[in-house]
Write an enzyme that holds these catalytic residues in place. Structure first.
Site, PDB file in Angstrom:
ATOM      1  N   ASP A  55       0.844  -1.205   0.000  1.00  0.00           N
ATOM      2  CA  ASP A  55       0.000   0.000   0.000  1.00  0.00           C
ATOM      3  C   ASP A  55       0.881   1.257   0.000  1.00  0.00           C
ATOM      4  O   ASP A  55       0.362   2.380  -0.028  1.00  0.00           O
ATOM      5  CB  ASP A  55      -1.017  -0.009   1.142  1.00  0.00           C
ATOM      6  N   SER A  56       2.213   1.059  -0.020  1.00  0.00           N
ATOM      7  CA  SER A  56       3.117   2.181  -0.297  1.00  0.00           C
ATOM      8  C   SER A  56       2.780   2.794  -1.655  1.00  0.00           C
ATOM      9  O   SER A  56       3.222   3.902  -1.965  1.00  0.00           O
ATOM     10  CB  SER A  56       4.577   1.714  -0.279  1.00  0.00           C
ATOM     11  N   ASP A  84      -0.872  -6.091   0.085  1.00  0.00           N
ATOM     12  CA  ASP A  84      -1.255  -5.472   1.357  1.00  0.00           C
ATOM     13  C   ASP A  84      -2.763  -5.325   1.440  1.00  0.00           C
ATOM     14  O   ASP A  84      -3.404  -4.839   0.491  1.00  0.00           O
ATOM     15  CB  ASP A  84      -0.662  -4.052   1.435  1.00  0.00           C
ATOM     16  N   LYS A 128      -1.056  -9.426   3.154  1.00  0.00           N
ATOM     17  CA  LYS A 128      -0.252  -8.918   4.289  1.00  0.00           C
ATOM     18  C   LYS A 128      -1.104  -7.942   5.080  1.00  0.00           C
ATOM     19  O   LYS A 128      -1.848  -7.150   4.484  1.00  0.00           O
ATOM     20  CB  LYS A 128       1.016  -8.225   3.772  1.00  0.00           C
ATOM     21  N   GLU A 162      -1.092  -5.426   8.859  1.00  0.00           N
ATOM     22  CA  GLU A 162      -0.298  -4.838   9.935  1.00  0.00           C
ATOM     23  C   GLU A 162      -1.005  -5.061  11.263  1.00  0.00           C
ATOM     24  O   GLU A 162      -2.209  -4.806  11.362  1.00  0.00           O
ATOM     25  CB  GLU A 162      -0.123  -3.331   9.673  1.00  0.00           C
ATOM     26  N   GLU A 211       9.693  -3.865  10.189  1.00  0.00           N
ATOM     27  CA  GLU A 211      10.099  -2.576   9.619  1.00  0.00           C
ATOM     28  C   GLU A 211      10.659  -1.654  10.703  1.00  0.00           C
ATOM     29  O   GLU A 211      10.079  -1.540  11.795  1.00  0.00           O
ATOM     30  CB  GLU A 211       8.878  -1.923   8.938  1.00  0.00           C
TER      31      GLU A 211
HETATM   32  O1  KIV Z   1       3.571  -1.068   1.527  1.00  0.00           O
HETATM   33  C1  KIV Z   1       4.755  -1.397   1.537  1.00  0.00           C
HETATM   34  O2  KIV Z   1       5.528  -1.104   0.622  1.00  0.00           O
HETATM   35  C2  KIV Z   1       5.259  -2.151   2.680  1.00  0.00           C
HETATM   36  C3  KIV Z   1       6.744  -2.279   2.799  1.00  0.00           C
HETATM   37  C4  KIV Z   1       7.290  -1.039   3.388  1.00  0.00           C
HETATM   38  C5  KIV Z   1       7.130  -3.485   3.566  1.00  0.00           C
HETATM   39  O3  KIV Z   1       4.516  -2.586   3.488  1.00  0.00           O
END
Ligand code: KIV
Length: 268
Positions: free
Chosen positions: A48-49, A87, A116, A118, A185
């Site tokens: 989600d970056s 994500d 993924k 968090e 992270e």
């Molecule tokens: O969204 C993302 O790019 C991430 C990485 C920083 C691990 O979660």
């Protein structure tokens, strides 16, 4: 050279077991998915970056389910061999477990091999529910970007004994719930190394030193196109290379050989 096969969870676990480092990069579109896959990157993260590096937001929070599905489809159309993780965007798994299962299923239908999310011990029942339904899960601890406002900004985590104890309990709870991968992270290298040694699942670090089972970077950061000041743990792999493919191949080789990351540059 041996024939390449599509990456599997089993293979990732084997790599971890024999100490072969896992290379991961974020990826959001088909052109880069093809290039990264052909360059031998073990796992692609539709992170989600994308909200920050692709869409230009200040945080990852605005990313929607529809956007995550769209980018997963773009990546998986071009990818052949790499393991694809997507994500779960902010808000897609903080409600009921039923809602989260529905959202994770949408990402799997878009072609992800794993989702993924968090969160620590609170997320363990959700991880268990997803895993029981055949959806592999990667956890994410340490600095968790979706909690940037609760954490008080982009700050290193795990700085004191109490925080380390919480991280340990969270990591063990996620593993016990069935998570098969964990991202750590922004942690001191010693803390990430110790957590990795206490788990049997592979741990992928970003800004967490060299003691993890593998490494991930945001693609735009390692290509030097993100702009702005980069954190110390980021290396621009374009330096000394003639093209993007060579930079990505250098990243894979440096992760595998342990040349990246360099703990003497880690700084915390
Ligand atoms: O969204 C993302 O790019 C991430 C990485 C920083 C691990 O979660």
């Amino acid at each position: 050279m041996s024939e390449r096969h599509p990456m599997t969870l089993h293979r990732l676990k084997q790599m971890h077991a024999v100490g072969e480092k896992i290379s991961m990069l974020t990826c959001y579109d088909a052109a880069f998915a093809r290039l990264l896959d052909e360059s031998g990157v073990d796992a692609l993260l539709v992170g989600d970056s994308l909200g920050m590096v692709v869409q230009g937001h200040a945080t990852t929070l605005p990313v929607t389910m529809a956007q995550s599905v769209y980018h997963t489809e773009c990546v998986t159309r071009a990818n052949r061999f790499s393991w694809v993780i997507t994500d779960m965007p902010f808000g897609s798994y903080q409600g009921t477990i039923e809602q989260a299962i529905e959202h994770a299923a949408q990402l799997m239908k878009a072609g992800a091999h794993m989702v993924k999310l968090e969160g620590g011990a609170w997320a363990a029942p959700l991880v268990r529910a997803l895993v029981e339904r055949g959806i592999p899960v990667c956890g994410h601890l340490g600095f968790t970007p979706q909690s940037v406002f609760s954490l008080g900004g982009y700050r290193i985590q795990g700085r004191d004994a109490v925080a380390v104890q919480v991280l340990q309990a969270d990591a063990l709870a996620l593993e016990a719930a069935g998570a098969s991968l964990l991202v750590l992270e922004l942690l001191p290298a010693t803390v990430a190394r110790s957590l990795t040694s206490q788990l049997s699942i592979p741990v992928i670090g970003i800004g967490a030193g060299s003691g993890c089972s593998g490494q991930v970077l945001v693609l735009h950061d390692m290509l030097g196109v993100s702009g702005g000041r980069q954190p110390r743990f980021v290396r621009n792999f374009m330096q000394g290379q003639n093209d993007i493919r060579a930079a990505v191949q250098c990243y894979v080789a440096d992760v595998k050989s342990g040349r990246f990351p360099d703990d003497t540059l880690h700084g915390y």
